[in-house]
Design an enzyme around this catalytic site. Structure first.
Site, short mmCIF file in Angstrom:
data_model
loop_
_atom_site.label_atom_id
_atom_site.label_comp_id
_atom_site.label_asym_id
_atom_site.label_seq_id
_atom_site.Cartn_x
_atom_site.Cartn_y
_atom_site.Cartn_z
CG PHE A 12 -1.60 1.22 1.58
CD1 PHE A 12 -2.22 1.92 0.78
CD2 PHE A 12 -1.69 1.52 3.06
CE1 PHE A 12 -2.72 3.21 1.22
CE2 PHE A 12 -2.28 2.67 3.61
CZ PHE A 12 -2.71 3.54 2.58
CG ASN A 33 7.75 -11.57 0.42
OD1 ASN A 33 7.05 -10.76 0.63
ND2 ASN A 33 8.17 -12.50 1.62
CB THR A 91 9.70 -9.84 7.81
OG1 THR A 91 9.38 -10.71 6.82
CG2 THR A 91 9.57 -8.57 6.54
CG ASN A 98 19.51 -9.26 5.53
OD1 ASN A 98 20.45 -9.78 5.96
ND2 ASN A 98 18.52 -10.18 5.26
CB ALA A 113 8.20 2.00 7.45
CE1 TYR A 144 3.79 -4.08 11.75
CE2 TYR A 144 3.05 -2.99 13.52
CZ TYR A 144 3.38 -2.84 12.07
OH TYR A 144 3.36 -1.85 11.42
CE1 TYR A 158 23.51 -3.38 12.30
CE2 TYR A 158 25.00 -2.80 10.18
CZ TYR A 158 24.26 -3.69 11.09
OH TYR A 158 24.73 -5.02 10.82
P1 NAD Z 1 1.55 -3.58 3.25
O1 NAD Z 1 1.25 -5.05 3.72
O2 NAD Z 1 0.71 -3.05 2.00
O3 NAD Z 1 3.03 -3.43 2.67
C1 NAD Z 1 4.00 -4.36 3.11
C2 NAD Z 1 4.76 -4.75 1.98
O4 NAD Z 1 5.90 -5.62 2.28
C3 NAD Z 1 3.99 -5.63 1.01
O5 NAD Z 1 4.00 -5.34 -0.30
C4 NAD Z 1 4.62 -7.05 1.24
O6 NAD Z 1 4.45 -7.98 0.13
C5 NAD Z 1 6.15 -6.81 1.58
N1 NAD Z 1 6.72 -7.87 2.52
C6 NAD Z 1 6.38 -8.46 3.49
N2 NAD Z 1 7.15 -9.11 4.01
C7 NAD Z 1 8.17 -9.12 3.34
C8 NAD Z 1 9.56 -9.78 3.09
N3 NAD Z 1 9.92 -10.81 4.09
N4 NAD Z 1 10.22 -9.57 1.99
C9 NAD Z 1 9.93 -8.74 1.16
N5 NAD Z 1 8.68 -7.94 0.99
C10 NAD Z 1 8.03 -8.15 1.97
O7 NAD Z 1 1.67 -2.66 4.36
P2 NAD Z 1 1.64 -0.70 4.39
O8 NAD Z 1 0.48 -0.52 4.86
O9 NAD Z 1 2.04 -0.34 3.08
O10 NAD Z 1 3.01 -0.88 5.38
C11 NAD Z 1 4.17 -0.59 4.91
C12 NAD Z 1 5.20 -0.35 6.00
O11 NAD Z 1 4.81 0.61 6.62
C13 NAD Z 1 5.13 -1.56 7.10
O12 NAD Z 1 6.52 -1.78 7.23
C14 NAD Z 1 4.37 -0.99 8.05
O13 NAD Z 1 4.80 -1.77 9.34
C15 NAD Z 1 4.55 0.27 8.11
N6 NAD Z 1 3.55 1.12 8.76
C16 NAD Z 1 2.14 1.21 8.00
C17 NAD Z 1 0.95 1.82 8.78
C18 NAD Z 1 -0.10 1.89 7.83
O14 NAD Z 1 -0.95 2.58 8.54
N7 NAD Z 1 -0.29 1.67 6.74
C19 NAD Z 1 1.32 2.44 10.06
C20 NAD Z 1 2.62 2.11 10.68
C21 NAD Z 1 3.64 1.53 10.20
#
Ligand code: NAD
Ligand code: UDP
Length: 315
Positions: A12, A33, A91, A98, A113, A144, A158
């Protein structure tokens, strides 16, 4: 033009970020992935000469030439991460490790993030960055919350030990087009249910609060933090401070969709934070950022997205 890696770029937030980085003329590598993201989110970018897709798990090491790294890879929906807690924790921790190694080797600046979940079920309201939080380390959300807390620890270690140039953002609930229809977050669930005339699934009594920020505002803050001067490492809160109860959200979505759906109450979830609201004074001061899109306007755009999603995916 910079070489930029966006891990989690098919998700997203990641796909909106890729859009903006490509539009600005950067060379973008999206690593994903597809655990919770989708090819549809980035299909319009696949033929762009400045965009490359790397289908890979971020918990395995990688070696590429980059100037900047955004680490967004992590399942973000409570329903999904509670179903896959070990994958989620791996993850967050191994992915950060990594990418920090990659930043150390290449000299790239790296963005993390992080999340308001580092505050757990907060006892201080609204939450400033100085608050250490109230997280249950063995509860169902810990994969989480503790994964993200551990990732922050790695980022700052780091930075101190290897002088890696870090930018850590604590993102509060963000919503908008391209949220996954399947991942169970409250805004997408309520809109889909309202549009389909199904009961809105209120978990608990609905008096718990969240503060919802529209995706464009969050992405703008990410870009401002990435481009800020080196001393600004974060962690910095980003979110819309307008707090509302889940019942208020349900009622607004019913109004805006004109839906006749009713509310279906479900049992309260373990460790579900009862109140959440960001103190954004640091973002205002250091990034000159504040959210511009208020809830009603953002919800209307999101409703339009899910309306068109439903017409493509049903019937
Ligand atoms: P999302 O699930 O749409 O996006 C996460 C993406 O990471 C997905 O495309 C997924 O396929 C990919 N992914 C997951 N595990 C993976 C792995 N092991 N290797 C490679 N790719 C992997 O969620 P989002 O809402 O877009 O969130 C994006 C980031 O922002 C996340 O780290 C989330 O914790 C952080 N975040 C989002 C929000 C929110 O409200 N949307 C709030 C706080 C933090
Ligand atoms: N929630 C709800 N109905 C749903 C999904 C979520 O009432 O269908 C509630 C959930 O219990 C929480 C809030 O809405 O109190 C926000 O949940 P979400 O999963 O969107 O994000 P969180 O802030 O918990 O990470």
């Amino acid at each position: 033009m910079k070489k930029i890696l966006v891990s989690g770029g098919a998700g997203f937030l990641g796909s909106h970020l890729c859009d903006q980085l490509v539009a600005e003329g950067n060379q973008v590598t999206c690593l994903d992935n597809f655990f919770s993201g989708s090819k549809e989110n980035i299909s319009h970018l696949l033929s762009h000469p400045n965009f490359e897709l790397l289908v890979q798990d971020v918990s395995f090491p990688l070696s590429i030439e980059v100037d900047e790294i955004y680490n967004l890879a992590c399942p973000a929906s409570p329903q999904l991460y509670q179903q896959f807690p070990i994958e989620t924790f791996k993850t967050s921790i191994l992915g950060s490790l990594n990418l920090l190694e990659l930043a150390k080797t290449t000299g790239a600046r790296i963005f993390q993030a992080s999340t308001s979940e580092v505050y757990g079920d907060p006892q201080l309201h609204p939450q400033p960055e100085s608050y250490f939080g109230n997280v249950n380390p063995i509860g169902p959300r810990a994969c989480y919350d503790e994964g993200k807390r551990g990732a922050e620890t790695l980022f700052f270690d780091y930075h101190r030990q290897h002088q890696v140039d870090i930018k850590v953002m604590r993102i509060f609930n963000t919503y908008g087009p391209r949220m996954s229809a399947k991942d169970g977050r409250v805004v997408s669930n309520f809109i889909l249910q309202a549009l389909q005339g199904k009961g809105l699934s209120v978990i608990g009594d609905g008096t718990q609060t969240r503060s919802f920020c529209y995706v464009d505002d969050t992405i703008q803050a990410m870009r401002l933090l990435m481009d800020s001067s080196m001393e600004i490492t974060g962690p910095v809160n980003v979110g819309n401070p307008t707090e509302c109860t889940i019942l208020e959200l349900a009622s607004l979505i019913l109004d805006l969709t004109g839906s006749k759906s009713t509310l279906s109450f479900l049992p309260a979830a373990a460790d579900d934070p009862l109140r959440r609201q960001p103190n954004i004074s640091m973002a205002v001061r250091d990034l000159h950022w504040s959210p511009q899109i208020q809830l009603q306007e953002g919800l209307l755009k999101t409703i339009a997205y899910f309306d068109s999603y439903l017409s493509k995916n049903t019937g």
